[in-house]
Scaffold this motif. Sequence first.
Motif, mmCIF file in Angstrom:
data_model
loop_
_atom_site.group_PDB
_atom_site.id
_atom_site.type_symbol
_atom_site.label_atom_id
_atom_site.label_comp_id
_atom_site.label_asym_id
_atom_site.label_seq_id
_atom_site.Cartn_x
_atom_site.Cartn_y
_atom_site.Cartn_z
ATOM 1 N N SER A 85 71.957 82.447 -123.074
ATOM 2 C CA SER A 85 70.774 82.225 -122.233
ATOM 3 C C SER A 85 70.081 83.536 -121.903
ATOM 4 O O SER A 85 68.852 83.630 -121.963
ATOM 5 C CB SER A 85 71.173 81.523 -120.930
ATOM 6 N N ALA A 86 70.868 84.547 -121.552
ATOM 7 C CA ALA A 86 70.293 85.863 -121.230
ATOM 8 C C ALA A 86 69.569 86.451 -122.437
ATOM 9 O O ALA A 86 68.495 87.048 -122.293
ATOM 10 C CB ALA A 86 71.391 86.812 -120.753
ATOM 11 N N SER A 87 70.132 86.245 -123.606
ATOM 12 C CA SER A 87 69.551 86.815 -124.830
ATOM 13 C C SER A 87 68.275 86.113 -125.270
ATOM 14 O O SER A 87 67.318 86.761 -125.670
ATOM 15 C CB SER A 87 70.564 86.753 -125.971
ATOM 16 N N VAL A 88 68.269 84.786 -125.232
ATOM 17 C CA VAL A 88 67.121 84.051 -125.776
ATOM 18 C C VAL A 88 65.911 84.024 -124.847
ATOM 19 O O VAL A 88 64.838 83.609 -125.260
ATOM 20 C CB VAL A 88 67.491 82.603 -126.204
ATOM 21 N N MET A 89 66.066 84.496 -123.617
ATOM 22 C CA MET A 89 64.909 84.550 -122.716
ATOM 23 C C MET A 89 63.766 85.357 -123.328
ATOM 24 O O MET A 89 62.602 85.080 -123.089
ATOM 25 C CB MET A 89 65.292 85.179 -121.372
ATOM 26 N N PHE A 90 64.102 86.335 -124.139
ATOM 27 C CA PHE A 90 63.092 87.223 -124.689
ATOM 28 C C PHE A 90 62.416 86.669 -125.943
ATOM 29 O O PHE A 90 61.440 87.236 -126.414
ATOM 30 C CB PHE A 90 63.698 88.602 -124.948
ATOM 31 N N THR A 91 62.925 85.550 -126.484
ATOM 32 C CA THR A 91 62.274 84.963 -127.656
ATOM 33 C C THR A 91 60.864 84.494 -127.319
ATOM 34 O O THR A 91 59.993 84.484 -128.186
ATOM 35 C CB THR A 91 63.079 83.767 -128.228
ATOM 36 N N ILE A 92 60.623 84.135 -126.081
ATOM 37 C CA ILE A 92 59.305 83.646 -125.660
ATOM 38 C C ILE A 92 58.248 84.751 -125.814
ATOM 39 O O ILE A 92 57.066 84.465 -125.980
ATOM 40 C CB ILE A 92 59.363 83.088 -124.224
ATOM 41 N N LEU A 93 58.686 86.007 -125.783
ATOM 42 C CA LEU A 93 57.754 87.126 -125.920
ATOM 43 C C LEU A 93 57.237 87.280 -127.343
ATOM 44 O O LEU A 93 56.210 87.902 -127.572
ATOM 45 C CB LEU A 93 58.421 88.431 -125.472
ATOM 46 N N MET A 94 57.957 86.708 -128.296
ATOM 47 C CA MET A 94 57.575 86.837 -129.705
ATOM 48 C C MET A 94 56.726 85.669 -130.205
ATOM 49 O O MET A 94 56.333 85.646 -131.359
ATOM 50 C CB MET A 94 58.839 86.949 -130.559
ATOM 51 N N VAL A 95 56.446 84.732 -129.351
ATOM 52 C CA VAL A 95 55.722 83.521 -129.747
ATOM 53 C C VAL A 95 54.273 83.841 -130.112
ATOM 54 O O VAL A 95 53.567 84.512 -129.368
ATOM 55 C CB VAL A 95 55.778 82.482 -128.600
#
Length: 130
Positions: free
Chosen positions: A23-33
Motif C-alpha cells: 500500500s505504501a509503495s503503490v500510493m505513488f503510482t497515481i503520480l504517473m497516470v
Amino acid sequence: MVFGTIMDNFGPRWAFGIFLIGSASVMFTILMVKSAVALILAGALIGFFSNGMFGGYGAVISRLYPTEIRSTANSIIMNVGRAIGGFSSVVIGLLMDHYSLAVTMGCLSALYILSFLVMQALPGMRKLAH
C-alpha cells in the motif's frame, strides 16, 4: 482471497506486512497516470493493497484478545477505526489545498509505513506466527 491465502500460508505478520508495504509503495503510482485507463489501473492497484487486508482484521483481533472480551474488542477497534477514517476525506482535502499530490500521497504512504511498524512491534502478533 489473496490476502487470506497469504495469511493462511505464512501468518498474519507476513500478510499484513506485504499488504502494508505494498500500500505504501503503490500510493505513488497515481503520480504517473497520463490517461483514464491508467487511472483505472492505478486505482485498482491501490485498492487491491489498501482494501485487501481488511478481511484479516477480524481474524487477527479475535486471536489477540481473550474469549470473554473478543466481540467487544473487535467491535470497538473496528468502529473507532471507521470513525477516525471518516475524517480522511477532510484531511486529504486539506493536504491537497496546501500541498501537491506527491506530498499528499507521501503522507498516506507514511501512514501505511507507520501501521507496518506498529504491527511489527505488537507483542501479540508474534504469537500468531504460522
